[in-house]
Design a protein around this motif. Structure first.
Motif, mmCIF file in Angstrom:
data_model
loop_
_atom_site.group_PDB
_atom_site.id
_atom_site.type_symbol
_atom_site.label_atom_id
_atom_site.label_comp_id
_atom_site.label_asym_id
_atom_site.label_seq_id
_atom_site.Cartn_x
_atom_site.Cartn_y
_atom_site.Cartn_z
ATOM 1 N N UNK A 142 0.794 -1.235 0.000
ATOM 2 C CA UNK A 142 0.000 0.000 0.000
ATOM 3 C C UNK A 142 0.829 1.289 0.000
ATOM 4 N N UNK A 156 3.495 4.076 -1.838
ATOM 5 C CA UNK A 156 3.684 4.605 -3.181
ATOM 6 C C UNK A 156 5.036 4.131 -3.690
ATOM 7 N N UNK A 192 2.383 5.654 2.246
ATOM 8 C CA UNK A 192 1.180 5.299 1.483
ATOM 9 C C UNK A 192 0.563 6.545 0.848
ATOM 10 N N UNK A 193 1.099 7.731 1.203
ATOM 11 C CA UNK A 193 0.558 8.981 0.661
ATOM 12 C C UNK A 193 1.631 9.880 0.054
ATOM 13 N N UNK A 206 -0.345 6.092 -7.029
ATOM 14 C CA UNK A 206 -1.314 6.639 -6.070
ATOM 15 C C UNK A 206 -2.178 5.474 -5.562
ATOM 16 N N UNK A 207 -1.797 4.875 -4.417
ATOM 17 C CA UNK A 207 -2.608 3.759 -3.914
ATOM 18 C C UNK A 207 -4.022 4.225 -3.558
ATOM 19 N N UNK A 228 -6.076 5.957 -5.091
ATOM 20 C CA UNK A 228 -6.367 7.339 -5.482
ATOM 21 C C UNK A 228 -6.246 7.464 -6.992
ATOM 22 N N UNK A 249 -1.971 15.424 -7.390
ATOM 23 C CA UNK A 249 -2.586 16.036 -6.210
ATOM 24 C C UNK A 249 -1.993 17.437 -6.041
ATOM 25 N N UNK A 305 -6.674 -1.343 -4.540
ATOM 26 C CA UNK A 305 -6.560 -2.588 -3.771
ATOM 27 C C UNK A 305 -5.587 -3.569 -4.432
ATOM 28 N N UNK A 306 -4.341 -3.147 -4.567
ATOM 29 C CA UNK A 306 -3.234 -3.995 -5.060
ATOM 30 C C UNK A 306 -3.195 -4.175 -6.574
ATOM 31 N N UNK A 349 3.012 12.778 -4.242
ATOM 32 C CA UNK A 349 2.146 11.788 -3.603
ATOM 33 C C UNK A 349 0.710 12.240 -3.580
ATOM 34 N N UNK A 350 -0.164 11.270 -3.474
ATOM 35 C CA UNK A 350 -1.588 11.614 -3.422
ATOM 36 C C UNK A 350 -1.842 12.318 -2.102
ATOM 37 N N UNK A 351 -2.755 13.216 -2.095
ATOM 38 C CA UNK A 351 -2.993 14.026 -0.885
ATOM 39 C C UNK A 351 -4.484 14.183 -0.744
ATOM 40 N N UNK A 354 -3.206 -0.192 6.147
ATOM 41 C CA UNK A 354 -1.827 -0.287 5.663
ATOM 42 C C UNK A 354 -1.490 -1.694 5.212
ATOM 43 N N UNK A 382 -2.713 12.371 6.660
ATOM 44 C CA UNK A 382 -1.258 12.533 6.716
ATOM 45 C C UNK A 382 -0.796 13.533 7.763
#
Lengths: 139, 254
Positions: free
Chosen positions: A21, A23, A55-56, A86-87, A89, A94, A114-115, B90-92, B228, B240
């Motif tokens: 999960x 990035x 993960x973000x 982007x897990x 997302x 962004x 989801x993977x 990264x995604x935010x 996670x 975050x």
């Protein structure tokens, strides 16, 4: 326009799935000719952001970028962009991606649901620092 | 002459050159020379206050000048300088976190603690099973189980909403987790193991109290941990800007 050599998209998406999960990120290596970009190789790199936030967020260290530049040099190619995932997302930049982005680079973002890698899209900053999507072709 | 390497994103501003040659005794001299030769690179290296941009790193013989003497680092004839970009992103989702009324959550915790204490003091295990059912019903309907009590308190004017940017799913999970522990307690009461039963009730009181008094939701932390691990149904990743499970700070409220 950016085109990917055979197998490249697969490599990017497998990296995104294996990193889930978290990035996953790496560099796009290839050439630009007359505004058209071709990615011949990718170099998967380590996500060096703080563990709890991977993960973000992703981060590539300057040392890894130096090594990647040398790697590209050896093959007579250059770094033409960055890819990351982007897990859970969407495959679009962004606010944080926008804040951190450099001009000129192509940013390929892969959404992972989801993977499973879902979609990869490429983005570039304009001179006015606006992200616009660039056409992504498979060779 | 010192060679300075230009990364690909900045080459459009150096006439496409990957390496340029400039004179200078310090890093500052060298960079000034670069920007006077190629003025259009200036805004990409420096911000409006004249500081190096966050994504720009200057390396001298593969050592970051921030670890040397910064701009005053001396440069020798054969040193190799590199401009190296910092790469991050990264995604935010912090900007799209929904509101969760934490006053309703606290009213729920107070209710759970109060009724469980009554159950213990009056030695009425049945009450804890009723509370478990209310909590489970709350989780299934995606609300705090004791929401009617909160609404009544608001109607009287005793409490005010405390809307914070947060996810509600981890709180529902925490409540459901509490309900499961109370049902386990009910099972032990049924098998005439009251000490085990009241200990489990005590665990729920402790966890609700921890959340109420210190703002830490253990169930939420477990939820984010499951996320996670990539478990299905745990779709929300920890926001975050805070430790997973901790209450959002008021400044983050919009």
């Amino acid at each position: 326009m950016i085109s990917l050599a055979p197998g490249i998209l697969n490599e990017i998406q497998r990296h995104a799935e294996n990193a889930y999960p978290e990035e996953g990120a790496g560099v796009l290596i290839g050439k630009e000719q007359g505004g058209n970009r071709v990615v011949d190789r990718v170099l998967p790199l380590t996500n060096n952001f703080e563990v709890e936030l991977r993960n973000r967020r992703y981060m590539i260290t300057p040392q890894d970028m130096i090594n990647a530049e040398e790697f590209a040099d050896e093959m007579g190619l250059e770094i033409i962009g960055i890819y990351h995932s982007h897990p859970d997302h969407p495959a679009q930049p962004s606010d944080f991606d926008h804040e951190q982005a450099l001009p000129w680079y192509s940013y390929i973002i892969t959404s992972v649901n989801q993977k499973t890698a879902a979609e990869s899209r490429s983005w570039r900053l304009t001179e006015e620092r606006i992200f616009v999507e660039e056409k992504l072709l498979l060779e | 002459m010192t060679h300075i390497r230009i990364p690909t994103p900045l080459r459009p501003y150096t006439a496409g050159l990957r390496e340029i040659e400039v004179d200078g005794k310090t890093v500052r001299d060298i960079l000034q020379e670069v920007t006077s030769k190629y003025p259009s690179i200036q805004p990409h290296l420096y911000d409006d206050e004249g500081n190096l941009r966050a994504y720009v790193n200057i390396f001298i013989n593969e050592e970051d000048i921030r670890n040397l003497s910064g701009h005053e680092t001396p440069v020798e004839e054969n040193d190799k300088l590199m401009i190296v970009p910092s790469i991050a992103g990264g995604s935010d989702e912090s900007e799209i976190l929904p509101f969760v009324d934490h006053a309703a959550l606290r009213a729920n915790q107070v209710s759970i603690i109060a009724f469980l204490l009554i159950a213990f003091v009056a030695d009425l295990p049945l009450i804890s099973s009723i509370i478990a059912s209310i909590m489970l019903l709350g989780t299934l309907t995606k609300k705090p189980g004791f929401l009617p009590i909160y609404r009544a308190l608001r109607w009287i004017g005793i409490v005010k909403p405390d809307r914070l940017r947060d996810y509600s799913e981890p709180h529902q999970f925490a409540q459901g987790f509490g309900a499961v522990v109370l049902f386990l307690a009910a099972g032990t009461f049924f098998f005439e193991l009251p000490i085990v039963g009241w200990t489990l009730v005590g665990v729920v009181i402790f966890l609700a109290g921890l959340n109420l008094l210190l703002g830490f939701c253990v169930g939420c932390a477990v939820y984010y941990w499951f996320n996670r691990l990539g478990l299905p149904f745990f779709q929300r990743a920890a926001p975050i800007d805070r430790t997973p499970g901790s209450r959002p700070t008021r400044e983050k409220a919009i």
